[in-house]
Motif scaffolding. Structure first.
Motif, PDB file in Angstrom:
ATOM      1  N   LYS A   2       0.860  -6.427  12.562  1.00  0.00           N
ATOM      2  CA  LYS A   2       0.723  -5.823  11.233  1.00  0.00           C
ATOM      3  C   LYS A   2       1.845  -4.833  10.983  1.00  0.00           C
ATOM      4  O   LYS A   2       2.400  -4.773   9.883  1.00  0.00           O
ATOM      5  CB  LYS A   2      -0.622  -5.118  11.093  1.00  0.00           C
ATOM      6  CG  LYS A   2      -1.800  -6.033  10.999  1.00  0.00           C
ATOM      7  CD  LYS A   2      -3.083  -5.229  10.872  1.00  0.00           C
ATOM      8  CE  LYS A   2      -4.295  -6.111  10.890  1.00  0.00           C
ATOM      9  NZ  LYS A   2      -5.540  -5.319  10.811  1.00  0.00           N
ATOM     10  N   GLY A   3       2.179  -4.032  11.994  1.00  0.00           N
ATOM     11  CA  GLY A   3       3.260  -3.047  11.847  1.00  0.00           C
ATOM     12  C   GLY A   3       4.608  -3.705  11.623  1.00  0.00           C
ATOM     13  O   GLY A   3       5.403  -3.244  10.817  1.00  0.00           O
ATOM     14  N   GLU A  66      -1.937   1.918   8.328  1.00  0.00           N
ATOM     15  CA  GLU A  66      -0.551   1.439   8.221  1.00  0.00           C
ATOM     16  C   GLU A  66       0.389   2.304   9.051  1.00  0.00           C
ATOM     17  O   GLU A  66       1.286   1.776   9.723  1.00  0.00           O
ATOM     18  CB  GLU A  66      -0.111   1.419   6.761  1.00  0.00           C
ATOM     19  CG  GLU A  66      -0.782   0.343   5.935  1.00  0.00           C
ATOM     20  CD  GLU A  66      -0.521   0.466   4.450  1.00  0.00           C
ATOM     21  OE1 GLU A  66      -0.600  -0.581   3.764  1.00  0.00           O
ATOM     22  OE2 GLU A  66      -0.265   1.588   3.949  1.00  0.00           O
ATOM     23  N   ARG A  67       0.199   3.619   9.028  1.00  0.00           N
ATOM     24  CA  ARG A  67       1.033   4.506   9.857  1.00  0.00           C
ATOM     25  C   ARG A  67       0.858   4.168  11.330  1.00  0.00           C
ATOM     26  O   ARG A  67       1.837   4.087  12.077  1.00  0.00           O
ATOM     27  CB  ARG A  67       0.700   5.974   9.607  1.00  0.00           C
ATOM     28  CG  ARG A  67       1.244   6.503   8.308  1.00  0.00           C
ATOM     29  CD  ARG A  67       1.238   8.014   8.222  1.00  0.00           C
ATOM     30  NE  ARG A  67      -0.026   8.654   8.536  1.00  0.00           N
ATOM     31  CZ  ARG A  67      -0.988   8.928   7.663  1.00  0.00           C
ATOM     32  NH1 ARG A  67      -0.831   8.593   6.391  1.00  0.00           N
ATOM     33  NH2 ARG A  67      -2.086   9.529   8.040  1.00  0.00           N
ATOM     34  N   HIS A  68      -0.372   3.952  11.751  1.00  0.00           N
ATOM     35  CA  HIS A  68      -0.624   3.595  13.150  1.00  0.00           C
ATOM     36  C   HIS A  68       0.041   2.265  13.508  1.00  0.00           C
ATOM     37  O   HIS A  68       0.645   2.145  14.573  1.00  0.00           O
ATOM     38  CB  HIS A  68      -2.121   3.510  13.421  1.00  0.00           C
ATOM     39  CG  HIS A  68      -2.799   4.837  13.458  1.00  0.00           C
ATOM     40  ND1 HIS A  68      -4.162   4.975  13.418  1.00  0.00           N
ATOM     41  CD2 HIS A  68      -2.320   6.100  13.517  1.00  0.00           C
ATOM     42  CE1 HIS A  68      -4.493   6.242  13.460  1.00  0.00           C
ATOM     43  NE2 HIS A  68      -3.378   6.946  13.510  1.00  0.00           N
ATOM     44  N   ASP A  69      -0.067   1.286  12.611  1.00  0.00           N
ATOM     45  CA  ASP A  69       0.513  -0.037  12.864  1.00  0.00           C
ATOM     46  C   ASP A  69       2.040   0.034  12.950  1.00  0.00           C
ATOM     47  O   ASP A  69       2.640  -0.545  13.861  1.00  0.00           O
ATOM     48  CB  ASP A  69       0.104  -1.026  11.773  1.00  0.00           C
ATOM     49  CG  ASP A  69      -1.371  -1.387  11.813  1.00  0.00           C
ATOM     50  OD1 ASP A  69      -2.031  -1.164  12.848  1.00  0.00           O
ATOM     51  OD2 ASP A  69      -1.878  -1.886  10.775  1.00  0.00           O
ATOM     52  N   VAL A  70       2.669   0.737  12.018  1.00  0.00           N
ATOM     53  CA  VAL A  70       4.131   0.838  12.028  1.00  0.00           C
ATOM     54  C   VAL A  70       4.588   1.654  13.236  1.00  0.00           C
ATOM     55  O   VAL A  70       5.568   1.293  13.898  1.00  0.00           O
ATOM     56  CB  VAL A  70       4.677   1.422  10.702  1.00  0.00           C
ATOM     57  CG1 VAL A  70       6.175   1.680  10.786  1.00  0.00           C
ATOM     58  CG2 VAL A  70       4.374   0.472   9.553  1.00  0.00           C
ATOM     59  N   TYR A  73       4.464  -0.517  16.234  1.00  0.00           N
ATOM     60  CA  TYR A  73       5.578  -1.463  16.228  1.00  0.00           C
ATOM     61  C   TYR A  73       6.878  -0.771  16.651  1.00  0.00           C
ATOM     62  O   TYR A  73       7.613  -1.283  17.500  1.00  0.00           O
ATOM     63  CB  TYR A  73       5.759  -2.099  14.842  1.00  0.00           C
ATOM     64  CG  TYR A  73       7.006  -2.938  14.785  1.00  0.00           C
ATOM     65  CD1 TYR A  73       7.103  -4.110  15.531  1.00  0.00           C
ATOM     66  CD2 TYR A  73       8.099  -2.557  14.030  1.00  0.00           C
ATOM     67  CE1 TYR A  73       8.259  -4.868  15.525  1.00  0.00           C
ATOM     68  CE2 TYR A  73       9.259  -3.310  14.006  1.00  0.00           C
ATOM     69  CZ  TYR A  73       9.334  -4.461  14.759  1.00  0.00           C
ATOM     70  OH  TYR A  73      10.491  -5.217  14.757  1.00  0.00           O
TER      71      TYR A  73
END
Length: 84
Positions: A2-3, A66-70, A73
């Motif tokens: 996702k990231g 989203e912050r966690h996913d990016v 990554y």
């Protein structure tokens, strides 16, 4: 995954976000790999960076997930990690 997908869709316009990509489209933007390699870089530090505004970019607001996913990554791009 996702990231990586989010980085490609939102960040790649300015940043080198792919594995092995060292030059960003915006020469002032560091590659995500160089961000990951910054000594002491953590998910917490990336979370702060991802919610801080950048003076020369649109004010995109990531959700917490989203912050966690990016961040996950970006950290996967550290040398020795099995990045996507």
């Amino acid at each position: 995954k996702k990231g990586a997908a989010l980085a490609l869709s939102v960040c790649a316009q300015c940043y080198a976000v792919r594995v092995g990509q060292s030059r960003s489209p915006n020469k002032m933007a560091p590659s995500f790999a160089s961000v990951a390699a910054t000594p002491g870089m953590t998910a917490t530090a990336l979370g702060v960076w991802l919610q801080s505004s950048h003076p020369t970019m649109p004010n995109f607001i990531f959700t917490l997930d989203e912050r966690h996913d990016v961040a996950a990554y970006i950290l996967s791009l550290k040398a020795g990690s099995s990045a996507m």
